[in-house]
Design a protein around this motif. Sequence first.
Motif, short mmCIF file in Angstrom:
data_model
loop_
_atom_site.label_atom_id
_atom_site.label_comp_id
_atom_site.label_asym_id
_atom_site.label_seq_id
_atom_site.Cartn_x
_atom_site.Cartn_y
_atom_site.Cartn_z
N GLU A 102 34.23 7.21 -52.14
CA GLU A 102 34.69 6.48 -50.95
C GLU A 102 34.43 7.27 -49.69
O GLU A 102 34.14 6.71 -48.63
N TRP A 103 34.55 8.60 -49.79
CA TRP A 103 34.41 9.48 -48.64
C TRP A 103 33.28 10.46 -48.89
O TRP A 103 32.81 10.62 -50.01
N ILE A 104 32.85 11.15 -47.84
CA ILE A 104 31.69 12.02 -47.93
C ILE A 104 31.91 13.20 -48.86
O ILE A 104 31.06 13.55 -49.67
N ALA A 105 33.08 13.85 -48.75
CA ALA A 105 33.27 15.13 -49.43
C ALA A 105 34.40 15.13 -50.43
O ALA A 105 35.09 16.13 -50.60
N GLY A 106 34.61 14.01 -51.11
CA GLY A 106 35.66 13.99 -52.12
C GLY A 106 36.53 12.76 -52.03
O GLY A 106 36.07 11.69 -51.60
N ASP A 107 37.80 12.91 -52.39
CA ASP A 107 38.67 11.74 -52.51
C ASP A 107 39.54 11.52 -51.28
O ASP A 107 40.48 10.73 -51.34
N ARG A 108 39.24 12.21 -50.18
CA ARG A 108 40.00 11.97 -48.96
C ARG A 108 39.09 12.12 -47.73
O ARG A 108 38.08 12.81 -47.77
N TYR A 109 39.49 11.44 -46.68
CA TYR A 109 38.81 11.53 -45.39
C TYR A 109 38.85 12.98 -44.92
O TYR A 109 39.87 13.66 -45.05
N SER A 110 37.73 13.46 -44.36
CA SER A 110 37.67 14.86 -43.96
C SER A 110 36.78 15.02 -42.73
O SER A 110 36.19 14.06 -42.21
N TYR A 111 36.66 16.28 -42.32
CA TYR A 111 35.81 16.60 -41.18
C TYR A 111 34.35 16.22 -41.47
O TYR A 111 33.59 15.92 -40.53
N ALA A 112 33.95 16.23 -42.73
CA ALA A 112 32.59 15.80 -43.06
C ALA A 112 32.39 14.33 -42.70
O ALA A 112 31.29 13.95 -42.25
N ASP A 113 33.41 13.50 -42.88
CA ASP A 113 33.31 12.10 -42.48
C ASP A 113 33.22 11.97 -40.96
O ASP A 113 32.48 11.12 -40.45
N ILE A 114 33.97 12.79 -40.26
CA ILE A 114 33.90 12.77 -38.79
C ILE A 114 32.48 13.12 -38.35
O ILE A 114 31.89 12.43 -37.51
N THR A 115 31.92 14.18 -38.92
CA THR A 115 30.58 14.61 -38.56
C THR A 115 29.55 13.54 -38.87
O THR A 115 28.64 13.27 -38.07
N ALA A 116 29.68 12.90 -40.03
CA ALA A 116 28.72 11.86 -40.41
C ALA A 116 28.86 10.62 -39.55
O ALA A 116 27.85 9.99 -39.19
N LEU A 117 30.08 10.23 -39.21
CA LEU A 117 30.28 9.07 -38.33
C LEU A 117 29.59 9.31 -36.98
O LEU A 117 28.85 8.45 -36.48
N VAL A 118 29.85 10.46 -36.39
CA VAL A 118 29.25 10.78 -35.10
C VAL A 118 27.73 10.81 -35.22
O VAL A 118 27.00 10.34 -34.33
N THR A 119 27.22 11.30 -36.34
CA THR A 119 25.77 11.36 -36.55
C THR A 119 25.15 9.98 -36.66
O THR A 119 24.12 9.70 -36.03
N VAL A 120 25.76 9.11 -37.44
CA VAL A 120 25.22 7.74 -37.59
C VAL A 120 25.23 7.02 -36.25
O VAL A 120 24.27 6.32 -35.89
N ASP A 121 26.29 7.18 -35.49
CA ASP A 121 26.35 6.53 -34.18
C ASP A 121 25.38 7.16 -33.19
O ASP A 121 24.79 6.48 -32.35
N PHE A 122 25.17 8.47 -33.29
CA PHE A 122 24.20 9.16 -32.46
C PHE A 122 22.79 8.66 -32.77
O PHE A 122 21.95 8.53 -31.87
N ALA A 123 22.52 8.36 -34.03
CA ALA A 123 21.20 7.85 -34.41
C ALA A 123 20.87 6.57 -33.67
O ALA A 123 19.73 6.35 -33.24
N GLU A 124 21.87 5.72 -33.50
CA GLU A 124 21.64 4.47 -32.76
C GLU A 124 21.23 4.78 -31.32
O GLU A 124 20.31 4.16 -30.78
N ALA A 125 21.90 5.74 -30.70
CA ALA A 125 21.55 6.13 -29.34
C ALA A 125 20.15 6.72 -29.28
O ALA A 125 19.45 6.60 -28.27
#
Length: 210
Positions: free
Chosen positions: A160-183
């Motif tokens: 469900e999440w990038i780095a295991g069974d809970r939301y983490s800083y890796a998810d934050i980094t990936a979210l910002v990255t995916v949105d940055f890709a659009e820009a």
Amino acid sequence: MKLYDAERAPSPRRVRIYLAEKAISVERVPIDLKAGAHLQPDYLAINPRGTVPALQLDDGEVIGDSTAICRFFEALHPDPPLFGARPVEIARVTAWTRRVEAEGYAACVYALRNVARRFADRAEPGDWPALPQIPALAARGTLMWESFAIMLDAHLAGSEWIAGDRYSYADITALVTVDFAEAAKLKLPGGLSNLRRWHDAVGARPSATA
């Protein structure tokens, strides 16, 4: 403490999302990147790298890296843990954060800064001597982005999440990255239902708009 921030830049956004998840309030000082305020003497006296974000502590010391800023606050406020709690969780979050940065985020930087006119002679962020753009690196960024997105979609098929069974800083980094890709005008390849499902979930968290 003061957090030197820039509204549209991806790295400061990582810190804002992290702080929102932790419910931590810090005085923010906006830096106008479009006007080049980050490269002016007043700001360079605070952060000689000429990058944002930068956290100035009460004693005057400055932390000039988004992940380092978040690790600083994690040490002060460990709950909820966004860098992992058990040793293996900490290792997973660190490994995935570094991979997202090295493969996905780097691809976006290559693709954007090597073609956009506003970055002529500024192909890398920060206060450098003139660094010319290299169009071949933009092409490399596009190839890297496609491979990274496909890899991440496959990974998310079983998680469900990038780095295991809970939301983490890796998810934050990936979210910002995916949105940055659009820009950066990098598109997600077709399909990738796992990545899109994950992006919808992290993008719906209140912190995503911080």
